[in-house]
Design a protein around this motif. Sequence first.
Motif, PDB file in Angstrom:
ATOM      1  N   UNK A   1      94.519  31.468  36.797  1.00 40.90           N
ATOM      2  CA  UNK A   1      94.188  32.064  35.495  1.00 40.90           C
ATOM      3  C   UNK A   1      93.727  30.974  34.525  1.00 40.90           C
ATOM      4  N   UNK A   2      94.416  29.852  34.560  1.00 36.58           N
ATOM      5  CA  UNK A   2      94.068  28.726  33.686  1.00 36.58           C
ATOM      6  C   UNK A   2      92.666  28.221  34.008  1.00 36.58           C
ATOM      7  N   UNK A   3      92.321  28.110  35.277  1.00 36.17           N
ATOM      8  CA  UNK A   3      90.995  27.636  35.674  1.00 36.17           C
ATOM      9  C   UNK A   3      89.909  28.600  35.207  1.00 36.17           C
ATOM     10  N   UNK A   4      90.155  29.892  35.317  1.00 33.73           N
ATOM     11  CA  UNK A   4      89.158  30.873  34.850  1.00 33.73           C
ATOM     12  C   UNK A   4      88.919  30.720  33.346  1.00 33.73           C
ATOM     13  N   UNK A   5      90.002  30.491  32.606  1.00 33.88           N
ATOM     14  CA  UNK A   5      89.851  30.287  31.159  1.00 33.88           C
ATOM     15  C   UNK A   5      89.074  29.009  30.867  1.00 33.88           C
ATOM     16  N   UNK A   6      89.291  27.967  31.658  1.00 33.18           N
ATOM     17  CA  UNK A   6      88.585  26.705  31.449  1.00 33.18           C
ATOM     18  C   UNK A   6      87.089  26.870  31.680  1.00 33.18           C
ATOM     19  N   UNK A   7      86.702  27.641  32.682  1.00 32.53           N
ATOM     20  CA  UNK A   7      85.288  27.844  32.975  1.00 32.53           C
ATOM     21  C   UNK A   7      84.570  28.561  31.837  1.00 32.53           C
ATOM     22  N   UNK A   8      85.332  29.291  31.026  1.00 32.56           N
ATOM     23  CA  UNK A   8      84.735  30.040  29.911  1.00 32.56           C
ATOM     24  C   UNK A   8      84.665  29.222  28.618  1.00 32.56           C
ATOM     25  N   UNK A   9      85.193  28.009  28.627  1.00 29.46           N
ATOM     26  CA  UNK A   9      85.179  27.171  27.421  1.00 29.46           C
ATOM     27  C   UNK A   9      83.758  26.654  27.149  1.00 29.46           C
ATOM     28  N   UNK A  10      83.431  26.400  25.883  1.00 28.14           N
ATOM     29  CA  UNK A  10      82.066  25.952  25.559  1.00 28.14           C
ATOM     30  C   UNK A  10      81.789  24.486  25.860  1.00 28.14           C
ATOM     31  N   UNK A  11      82.829  23.636  25.888  1.00 23.87           N
ATOM     32  CA  UNK A  11      82.590  22.212  26.091  1.00 23.87           C
ATOM     33  C   UNK A  11      83.863  21.538  26.607  1.00 23.87           C
ATOM     34  N   UNK A  12      83.740  20.245  26.914  1.00 21.64           N
ATOM     35  CA  UNK A  12      84.869  19.502  27.491  1.00 21.64           C
ATOM     36  C   UNK A  12      86.033  19.402  26.515  1.00 21.64           C
ATOM     37  N   UNK A  13      85.750  19.234  25.227  1.00 20.66           N
ATOM     38  CA  UNK A  13      86.830  19.132  24.249  1.00 20.66           C
ATOM     39  C   UNK A  13      87.669  20.398  24.232  1.00 20.66           C
TER      40      UNK A  13
END
Length: 825
Positions: A802-814
């Motif tokens: 679940x955490x990885x899916x949320x990370x893929x949806x983030x706009x940038x590395x920060x």
Amino acid sequence: MASLSLYAPLEGWACSLDEVPDAVFAERMLGDGVAIDPTGDTLIAPCDARIVTVQPTGHAITLRTAEGAELLIHIGLDTVALKGEGFETLVVAGDTVTRGQPLIRFDLDRIVREARAAVTPIVVTNGDRFTIAHRATGAIVASGDPVMTLTAREAHAQPVAGGCPAATRTIVVPLPHGIHARPAARIAEVARGFDAVVTLAKDGAPVAATSPVGLLSLIVAHNDRVTIAATGAQAEAAVEAVAELILHGIKEDAAPTPPRPTPPAPRDVPAGAIAGVTAAPGLAIGTVARWDVHDLDVPPEGCGIAAEEAAFTQACAALSAELTGKAAAASGPMRAILDAHAAMLSDDALLNTARAAIADGHSAAYAWRAAIRPQADALRAGGDPRLAERADDMRDLERQLIARLMGIEDAGLTLPEGAILLAEDLLPSQFMALDLDRLAGLAIMRGGPTSHVSILAAARGVPTLVALGDALRAVAIGSRVILDAGAGWLHPVPSPETLADAEARVSAAATRRAEAFARAGEECRTADGARIELFANCGSAADADYAVRNGAEGCGLLRTELLFLDRDTAPDVAEQTADYQAVVDALDGRPLIIRLLDIGGDKPAPYLPIEGEENPALGLRGVRVVLAHPHILEDQLKAILAVRPLGRCRIMVPMIAGVDELLKVRAVLDRLTGGARDVELGVMVETPAAAIGADLLAAEADFLSIGTNDLTQYTLAMDRGNAAVAGALDGLHPAVLRLIGETVRGGALRHRWTGVCGSLASDPLAVPILLGLGVTELSVAPAAVPEIKALVRDLDLSAARDHARAALACPDAAAVRRLAREFAR
């Protein structure tokens, strides 16, 4: 000179210059050497030497040994832009230093936050005179560990340019940060390209333009005037080329000075606590002890000039012998301080002043104080905090000699178990007399973070606060206090809640460390039972041995290029076999993944004819090199196939972009084995092409391993050797994470496992995301094995997905890092 040994000037991870994300160092423009990614905050002398230059910004220093070796140590990358903030120099140009003597203290946290990188190159700048016979890389080193061995080359006569054409030109240097390491390297490179002897001068004698150390010694700042001169057949062209380079060819941003970290606001210090300055971080809870030090009383009048003179001479000789003996048995900062005290005791000016006072009828003790005290007071009054702290050494020497003259034993202090020692001030000799097994922390009213006591405390890991002020006088002896040296406060009367919180933090940290090491040998599984292989990246048998002791389950990346670099010919099959066999033996039955030779680009080898390239990162490197030189590939495969037991080894092909490259390597391997598939053949996924085509590669490869450093570079189109963009590289960029996910998906279609051997595997914030994306093998730095194993052990794989899916949806590395920090709580 048979050889010259150099010792690690910092504690941290020792690596090749190839791993430094700056072309000036990675391409050896300043010379060859090693680099250390530091974990401490003090730079010490790697050998006995003379200081040639200390840059005004404190970020770099050059030394010259008695044998003539010139060394440049550059703390971090692009740290010149910090303009001296966070650096405290402890020596000046012209000083003679001994091995282990502290040279520069620096704010490591600030460098990590605000500079491009903290990795610190140690470079031999006159490599034409010295060969590096041995270097320690790919391992954790402590300050003072052997790190390089130099041998002298045969001397060659230098051309003389006398009687040839000459030219000069004076210019104003426009470079925002003056001539520091990178411009010096560029100037030297240009100057070497002409048939002329080229020099630069600034208000004094000229230095050779081909010598980076000489150029640094000029201390050229923004808007300084320099004169470029040359003699020789191409003198005029050389002067114009160097001038044009300085005036127009070196582009540097005039970045504003990073803001100075503000001290903790009052709300950051618990109510009732006393704020101080961190000298050595750490958290401690203990019982207060106090050491009040007063001047020893001395009689002004002596007992006769001859008697006092004899007593003074005898006391000086005895104390000198004692200091020399203690220094010989000590190491690191303690040895350097003892050597400094012994040197001061032999200062003719001090001794003659004292003897003059004795001749006037004063006692030897009074005369010594009259000679040395004004010198210490002058240092304190000069306004330079560093020199003011050096006054403590003079006071210490004053006290030691007077105690000897007076027949007084300056006894140490008996500490209770787990003591927090309070003092108005503390001298180095008094710190050395403490029972450190009973000392939990230090709290000092005066002093500063670069005093010798602070240096000693940091070296021994004693949490220490200084500059706490007069409020410390009111703290009761025997009371139980909290010293949070990292946060910068001491709480003299903590509430039960505050005390309980601190006790819990101390206990939790100790428990985490102990548990991680105690369980490091266990099989690595997530909290819900998923098997994750936890391997280590290695460069040698020593690395492998260290990794195994830390709990590594194998070696996920053996960097074979270390055997091929820094030599005139390639290693033969026998030498390679012996090297690989030593690693297999050190792993004691654990798997070994051997990466085929990965050179070219930023890792050249002189015996392979690779022409200069405009963009080496996109040129002949990795698998392209060994396919262009098939004898190199065949010899390496023969060496791997000769290792026993053969089944322990796997082979990994670097820098694959397409299936055709893998099939060419497979054809050679099949020919050597007669078609037997006894050895697994996998690929490193370092290009977007390999990630997107992972399913195609997995049809031919036995496994996939992601090199996140290069994958990030190529995905974001940012050269990690380019200072202008490398600071923005972050493997947690969503685009990189999506390519990692695509690699795992492609491998799974062919039932192939995917691992990560790049730096993301050692990043605690990245590991849950990687496992959530489906990675089943991590190969990390050997020192990180226990910590990463412990992290995986506490991780629920479904939550990680679940955490990885949320990370893929983030706009940038920060945004990914903010999300990762929240997940880690």
